[in-house]
Design an enzyme around this catalytic site. Structure first.
Site, mmCIF file in Angstrom:
data_model
loop_
_atom_site.group_PDB
_atom_site.id
_atom_site.type_symbol
_atom_site.label_atom_id
_atom_site.label_comp_id
_atom_site.label_asym_id
_atom_site.label_seq_id
_atom_site.Cartn_x
_atom_site.Cartn_y
_atom_site.Cartn_z
ATOM 1 N N GLY A 11 0.844 -1.207 0.000
ATOM 2 C CA GLY A 11 0.000 0.000 0.000
ATOM 3 C C GLY A 11 0.872 1.248 0.000
ATOM 4 O O GLY A 11 1.874 1.292 0.699
ATOM 5 N N ILE A 126 1.281 2.965 6.916
ATOM 6 C CA ILE A 126 0.539 3.934 7.723
ATOM 7 C C ILE A 126 0.052 3.283 9.019
ATOM 8 O O ILE A 126 -0.258 3.958 9.974
ATOM 9 C CB ILE A 126 -0.668 4.565 6.977
ATOM 10 C CG1 ILE A 126 -1.710 3.523 6.609
ATOM 11 C CG2 ILE A 126 -0.216 5.368 5.778
ATOM 12 C CD1 ILE A 126 -3.070 4.147 6.334
ATOM 13 N N ASP A 127 -0.004 1.933 9.034
ATOM 14 C CA ASP A 127 -0.540 1.234 10.207
ATOM 15 C C ASP A 127 0.406 1.285 11.411
ATOM 16 O O ASP A 127 -0.006 0.997 12.528
ATOM 17 C CB ASP A 127 -0.815 -0.246 9.870
ATOM 18 C CG ASP A 127 -1.994 -0.424 8.934
ATOM 19 O OD1 ASP A 127 -2.564 0.590 8.492
ATOM 20 O OD2 ASP A 127 -2.341 -1.579 8.628
ATOM 21 N N ARG A 162 -26.311 13.109 17.500
ATOM 22 C CA ARG A 162 -26.178 11.751 16.963
ATOM 23 C C ARG A 162 -24.947 11.053 17.512
ATOM 24 O O ARG A 162 -24.015 11.694 17.984
ATOM 25 C CB ARG A 162 -25.968 11.828 15.437
ATOM 26 C CG ARG A 162 -27.205 12.119 14.656
ATOM 27 C CD ARG A 162 -26.839 12.344 13.199
ATOM 28 N NE ARG A 162 -28.031 12.515 12.386
ATOM 29 C CZ ARG A 162 -28.051 13.141 11.220
ATOM 30 N NH1 ARG A 162 -26.946 13.682 10.737
ATOM 31 N NH2 ARG A 162 -29.163 13.237 10.538
ATOM 32 N N MET A 169 -8.304 3.119 9.110
ATOM 33 C CA MET A 169 -7.517 1.959 8.683
ATOM 34 C C MET A 169 -6.806 1.318 9.866
ATOM 35 O O MET A 169 -6.734 1.899 10.947
ATOM 36 C CB MET A 169 -6.544 2.357 7.583
ATOM 37 C CG MET A 169 -7.215 2.421 6.221
ATOM 38 S SD MET A 169 -6.019 2.580 4.877
ATOM 39 C CE MET A 169 -7.090 2.269 3.480
ATOM 40 N N GLY A 170 -6.226 0.168 9.615
ATOM 41 C CA GLY A 170 -5.520 -0.580 10.654
ATOM 42 C C GLY A 170 -5.945 -2.027 10.573
ATOM 43 O O GLY A 170 -7.002 -2.399 11.066
ATOM 44 N N HIS A 275 -9.101 5.316 1.989
ATOM 45 C CA HIS A 275 -7.800 5.679 1.407
ATOM 46 C C HIS A 275 -7.462 7.159 1.513
ATOM 47 O O HIS A 275 -6.331 7.544 1.206
ATOM 48 C CB HIS A 275 -7.742 5.201 -0.046
ATOM 49 C CG HIS A 275 -7.735 3.705 -0.140
ATOM 50 N ND1 HIS A 275 -8.891 2.968 -0.080
ATOM 51 C CD2 HIS A 275 -6.716 2.820 -0.220
ATOM 52 C CE1 HIS A 275 -8.582 1.675 -0.143
ATOM 53 N NE2 HIS A 275 -7.284 1.556 -0.230
HETATM 54 O O1 F6P Z 1 -1.382 -1.936 5.085
HETATM 55 C C1 F6P Z 1 -1.800 -0.636 4.978
HETATM 56 C C2 F6P Z 1 -3.279 -0.551 4.659
HETATM 57 O O2 F6P Z 1 -3.614 0.790 4.445
HETATM 58 C C3 F6P Z 1 -4.204 -1.190 5.717
HETATM 59 O O3 F6P Z 1 -4.489 -0.319 6.776
HETATM 60 C C4 F6P Z 1 -5.421 -1.530 4.901
HETATM 61 O O4 F6P Z 1 -6.132 -2.605 5.461
HETATM 62 C C5 F6P Z 1 -4.848 -1.921 3.579
HETATM 63 O O5 F6P Z 1 -3.595 -1.276 3.462
HETATM 64 C C6 F6P Z 1 -5.733 -1.523 2.397
HETATM 65 O O6 F6P Z 1 -5.179 -2.028 1.250
HETATM 66 P P1 F6P Z 1 -5.610 -1.653 -0.245
HETATM 67 O O7 F6P Z 1 -4.943 -0.367 -0.594
HETATM 68 O O8 F6P Z 1 -5.078 -2.782 -1.067
HETATM 69 O O9 F6P Z 1 -7.084 -1.515 -0.257
#
Ligand code: F6P
Length: 302
Positions: A11, A126-127, A162, A169-170, A275
């Site tokens: 990624g 980024i994780d 609300r 992500m993660g 993303h």
């Molecule tokens: O590994 C980094 C990451 O952004 C994760 O947080 C996420 O699950 C994955 O990549 C998403 O991948 P892709 O860009 O293939 O959808």
């Protein structure tokens, strides 16, 4: 002149171009030629390369993504690909290859090292979940983007009274949810490391409302799992696996929001940041970390 190759895999993330720029500038200064390999390991299979000089890296420091492109190609999926990639490494007459990536890209890199190739790995994700690192570049940018989104969602949640669920992500690690959640003042933070107890989540939200608050912010990492009896349920978008055997995550926010609304009676909405967290210009921290990694990688090659 000795040649160094560089590729970016997995990624993308903000700061990749800082690494590429630093590698090129340092390597040229030290008398190397630099060959960029396009689209991760796929470019090594296809010998898809470009020569990198000062002009090619000029102006890329603030740019997100990677000028080399990326892919999730796994060289160890197909023996023919592996043979081709090793042959191309030799054909390109590389003295060493700098592989910039996360657990998958660097997993391939460490296997290639055992096959006798000279490789230096640069940790990226980024994780923020790579062993041997305190921080990986891209993470700081991601949490700042997520924090800004949480701030924005705060004001609309408050106005409409609300519950707002924010999915970040993660995959295996809850760093983004935890740090962006704390920075954004989230009321509940749910991470892959701790199974979600839906009753506890709802009781926390209810207690807050009993105290007089009419809104709540719940941040959930996409890889978080529900605790249902003793069985853990993982939420995925797609059953198809990528070349490294990962499922496509996403969708937990939606399920969580429905469940919270059903159990508490409070109107609930969900926002999936996706993303957006990986795109755009890197923060100063990520530019500096990427630059330091690039310089160090060339020193290790030497
Ligand atoms: O590994 C980094 C990451 O952004 C994760 O947080 C996420 O699950 C994955 O990549 C998403 O991948 P892709 O860009 O293939 O959808």
């Amino acid at each position: 002149m000795e040649k160094i190759g560089i590729l970016t895999g997995g990624g993308d993330c903000p700061g990749l171009n800082s690494v590429i720029r630093a590698v090129v500038r340092k390597a040229l200064l030290d008398g190397y030629e630099v060959i960029g390999i396009k689209n991760g390991w796929q470019g090594l299979i296809e010998a898809d390369t470009l020569k990198l000089d000062l002009r090619s890296v000029s102006g890329i420091l603030p740019r997100g993504g990677t000028i080399l492109g990326t892919s999730r190609t796994n060289l160890y999926k197909n023996p023919e690909d592996l043979k081709q990639a090793i042959a191309n490494y030799k054909k390109l007459e590389l003295s060493a290859l700098i592989a910039v990536g996360g657990e998958d890209t660097l997993g391939v890199a460490s296997k290639l090292l055992k096959e006798g190739l000279k490789i230096v790995g640069v940790p990226k994700t980024i994780d923020n979940d790579l062993s041997g690192t305190d921080y990986t570049f891209g993470f700081d940018t991601a949490i700042n983007i997520a924090m800004e989104c949480i701030d924005r969602l705060h004001t609309t949640a408050e106005s409409h009274h609300r519950i707002m669920v924010v999915e970040v992500m993660g995959r295996h690690a809850g760093w983004i949810a935890t740090e962006a959640g704390i920075a954004g003042g989230a009321d509940v933070i749910l991470i892959p490391e701790i199974p979600i107890d839906i009753e506890e989540v709802c009781s926390l939200v209810k207690k807050r409302h009993e105290r007089g608050k009419t809104f709540s912010l719940v941040v959930v990492a996409e890889g978080a799992e529900f605790k249902s009896g003793t069985k853990l349920v993982e939420v995925t978008q797609d059953a198809k696996l990528d070349e490294f055997g990962h499922v496509r995550l996403g969708g937990i926010g939606e399920i969580l929001a429905k469940e919270i609304e059903k159990r508490t009676g409070y109107e609930t909405r969900v926002s999936v940041l996706g993303h957006i967290q990986r795109g755009g210009s890197p923060t100063a921290f990520d530019r500096i970390l990427g630059t330091q990694f690039g310089v160090k990688a060339v020193e290790l090659v030497k």
